[in-house]
Write an enzyme that holds these catalytic residues in place. Structure first.
Site, short mmCIF file in Angstrom:
data_model
loop_
_atom_site.label_atom_id
_atom_site.label_comp_id
_atom_site.label_asym_id
_atom_site.label_seq_id
_atom_site.Cartn_x
_atom_site.Cartn_y
_atom_site.Cartn_z
N THR A 134 -2.35 2.00 -1.15
CA THR A 134 -2.18 3.22 -1.95
C THR A 134 -0.94 4.00 -1.54
O THR A 134 -0.53 3.96 -0.37
CB THR A 134 -3.42 4.12 -1.76
OG1 THR A 134 -3.16 5.42 -2.27
CG2 THR A 134 -3.80 4.27 -0.29
N ASP A 135 -0.38 4.75 -2.49
CA ASP A 135 0.76 5.62 -2.16
C ASP A 135 0.34 6.75 -1.21
O ASP A 135 1.18 7.42 -0.63
CB ASP A 135 1.40 6.19 -3.44
CG ASP A 135 0.45 6.99 -4.33
OD1 ASP A 135 -0.73 7.19 -3.96
OD2 ASP A 135 0.90 7.40 -5.43
N GLU A 136 -0.98 6.96 -1.07
CA GLU A 136 -1.44 8.07 -0.23
C GLU A 136 -1.15 7.84 1.25
O GLU A 136 -1.18 8.78 2.04
CB GLU A 136 -2.94 8.32 -0.43
CG GLU A 136 -3.25 8.70 -1.86
CD GLU A 136 -4.59 9.40 -2.03
OE1 GLU A 136 -5.18 9.82 -1.02
OE2 GLU A 136 -5.02 9.52 -3.18
N TYR A 159 -9.59 9.17 3.95
CA TYR A 159 -9.40 7.98 3.11
C TYR A 159 -8.02 7.36 3.36
O TYR A 159 -7.89 6.16 3.64
CB TYR A 159 -9.55 8.35 1.62
CG TYR A 159 -8.89 7.34 0.70
CD1 TYR A 159 -9.37 6.04 0.62
CD2 TYR A 159 -7.75 7.68 -0.04
CE1 TYR A 159 -8.75 5.09 -0.20
CE2 TYR A 159 -7.13 6.75 -0.86
CZ TYR A 159 -7.62 5.46 -0.93
OH TYR A 159 -7.00 4.53 -1.72
N LYS A 163 -6.90 3.68 5.02
CA LYS A 163 -6.06 2.66 4.34
C LYS A 163 -4.82 2.36 5.19
O LYS A 163 -4.40 1.20 5.30
CB LYS A 163 -5.65 3.13 2.94
CG LYS A 163 -6.77 3.20 1.94
CD LYS A 163 -7.40 1.83 1.62
CE LYS A 163 -6.52 0.95 0.75
NZ LYS A 163 -7.20 -0.34 0.43
O1 DAU Z 1 -2.65 7.84 -5.37
C1 DAU Z 1 -3.51 6.71 -5.41
C2 DAU Z 1 -4.90 7.19 -5.19
O2 DAU Z 1 -5.30 7.83 -6.38
C3 DAU Z 1 -5.89 6.10 -4.80
O3 DAU Z 1 -5.53 5.55 -3.58
C4 DAU Z 1 -7.29 6.70 -4.68
O4 DAU Z 1 -8.22 5.69 -4.38
C5 DAU Z 1 -7.65 7.35 -5.99
O5 DAU Z 1 -8.91 7.97 -5.87
C6 DAU Z 1 -6.60 8.38 -6.37
O6 DAU Z 1 -6.67 9.51 -5.47
P1 DAU Z 1 -6.65 11.00 -6.00
O7 DAU Z 1 -7.31 11.88 -5.00
O8 DAU Z 1 -5.27 11.37 -6.45
O9 DAU Z 1 -7.56 10.82 -7.32
P2 DAU Z 1 -8.63 11.77 -8.01
O10 DAU Z 1 -8.92 11.22 -9.36
O11 DAU Z 1 -9.78 12.06 -7.11
O12 DAU Z 1 -7.85 13.14 -8.19
C7 DAU Z 1 -6.62 13.21 -8.91
C8 DAU Z 1 -6.10 14.60 -8.75
O13 DAU Z 1 -6.98 15.49 -9.45
C9 DAU Z 1 -6.07 15.10 -7.32
O14 DAU Z 1 -4.94 15.94 -7.14
C10 DAU Z 1 -7.35 15.91 -7.17
C11 DAU Z 1 -7.54 16.46 -8.57
N1 DAU Z 1 -8.94 16.64 -9.01
C12 DAU Z 1 -9.81 15.62 -8.85
C13 DAU Z 1 -11.10 15.75 -9.27
C14 DAU Z 1 -12.09 14.62 -9.08
C15 DAU Z 1 -9.31 17.83 -9.61
O15 DAU Z 1 -8.49 18.77 -9.78
N2 DAU Z 1 -10.59 17.95 -10.05
C16 DAU Z 1 -11.52 16.97 -9.88
O16 DAU Z 1 -12.68 17.16 -10.28
#
Ligand code: DAU
Length: 355
Positions: A134-136, A159, A163
């Site tokens: 992941t880019d993270e 997380y 990774k």
């Molecule tokens: O960047 C790659 C990564 O992208 C992967 O390695 C991870 O496995 C994947 O879960 C994803 O991580 P994020 O934390 O970026 O994804 P998430 O969909 O949880 O959240 C995307 C963005 O939206 C993040 O800035 C947090 C925000 N968010 C997330 C949720 C679930 C919200 O604002 N509200 C929410 O309810």
């Protein structure tokens, strides 16, 4: 690549990759491995993928005896390792599962591959261990620009740290033992069959149910997005033509804020369900994620110049396809949300008490 083991094959990205292989490489023998009881794997994600050349095995990547027998019995020459705990919020609530699956699981798999592929008289020629990362791992890039594959790891959530630890192990097995490995560092994916704990499906499913749409902090965090099929094509390109020992970042040129992404989804929903418009009225700014990284950005120049990969879909096309898929698959939504661990993310955890 003739006999492939895909770990995490019933997950969102793993199942898309199995679909791609069955479509583009019907000559391959595919063994899908998934624990199925974990956070992300869902048997329904593999619906319709029965084929003589495809076998599903339910099992854990930490189970060394199982891995040893799979690698030997199936004579596996390629491992594509998707299996991972992947949700940042869950890693904050309970990091232990992330260390177990992501670190110990990757190590167990690496060591099984080493024993099988580098046994006496063998040098691993024709074999490949591909780590899906992941880019993270490169951390928040808000003030420092694009990461490249050679940038130092600066993970900042449990997380991302798990990774990064796994990626370090992968690289160490190449350097120390000569195991042929490759790594891809992908940005955010969207597409069919994603766990509703993640932003895009969460917003779609909650908006359709008329529930509030939680945006962490002020919604200005920036992510880069690609369609899951573009990600899977990148992994396949690396397996086909990427050098062993090399890593490749996967992503588009630009990112967008979470607020912009959710507004784009709301605008689409307004067209499809005008009676419930404006869906953007459902947006709520809620308490921020602890340690929330503001910006992830990697440069996919290497993948573009060396392997000719380009995303086929831009963000709007990917959003259209994703939304259409969820609207067309109420059965999948029923099955997915029947699992307590999945429905939790749609109701309890993100209930209105967080507003
Ligand atoms: O960047 C790659 C990564 O992208 C992967 O390695 C991870 O496995 C994947 O879960 C994803 O991580 P994020 O934390 O970026 O994804 P998430 O969909 O949880 O959240 C995307 C963005 O939206 C993040 O800035 C947090 C925000 N968010 C997330 C949720 C679930 C919200 O604002 N509200 C929410 O309810």
């Amino acid at each position: 690549m003739k006999r492939v083991l895909v770990t995490g094959a019933a997950g969102f990205i793993g199942s898309a990759f199995v679909r791609l292989l069955l479509d583009k490489r019907p000559d391959l023998r595919i063994t899908s491995l998934d624990v199925l009881t974990g956070a992300a794997g869902l048997l329904a994600n593999l619906d319709g993928l029965g084929a003589a050349s495809h076998r599903l095995v339910q099992g854990d990547v930490c189970n060394r005896a199982l891995l040893d027998s799979l690698l030997a019995d199936e004579d596996i020459d390629t491992i594509v390792h998707f299996a991972a705990e992947s949700h940042v919020d869950r890693s904050i609530d309970g990091p232990g599962a992330f260390v177990r699956t992501n670190v110990q699981g990757t190590w167990t798999l690496l060591d099984a591959a080493r024993q099988r592929w580098l046994r006496s008289g063998h040098d691993g020629a024709g074999c490949r261990f591909h780590q899906v990362s992941t880019d993270e791992v490169f951390g928040d890039r808000q003030h420092i620009g694009d990461a490249t594959e050679d940038s130092p790891f600066r993970p900042r959530s449990p997380y991302a740290a798990s990774k990064a630890a796994a990626d370090h192990l992968v690289r160490s097995y190449q350097h120390t033992y000569g195991l042929p490995v490759s790594i891809t560092f992908a940005c955010n994916n969207l597409g069919p069959r994603q766990h509703p704990e993640k932003l895009v499906p969460l917003v779609i499913l909650r908006a359709l149910a008329g529930q509030t749409l939680p945006l962490y902090g002020d919604g200005t965090a920036v992510r880069r997005w690609i369609h899951v099929d573009d990600h899977c094509r990148a992994v396949l390109a690396v397996l086909d033509a990427g050098q062993a020992g090399r890593a490749y970042a996967v992503g588009p040129l630009a990112g967008t804020s979470n607020l912009d992404l959710v507004q784009r989804l709301c605008a689409r929903l307004d067209q499809i369900r005008p009676a419930a418009a404006p869906h953007a009225d459902l947006i709520r700014f809620v308490k921020d994620r602890p340690g929330h990284d503001q910006v992830y950005r990697t440069s996919a120049d290497r993948l573009r110049t060396e392997l000719g990969w380009r995303p086929r879909l831009d963000l709007d096309q990917a959003l259209d396809l994703t939304l259409a898929w969820y609207l067309d698959h109420p059965d999948w939504i029923r099955k997915a949300t029947a699992r307590p661990a999945w429905s939790q993310w749609l109701s309890t955890w993100y209930g209105d008490e967080r507003d």
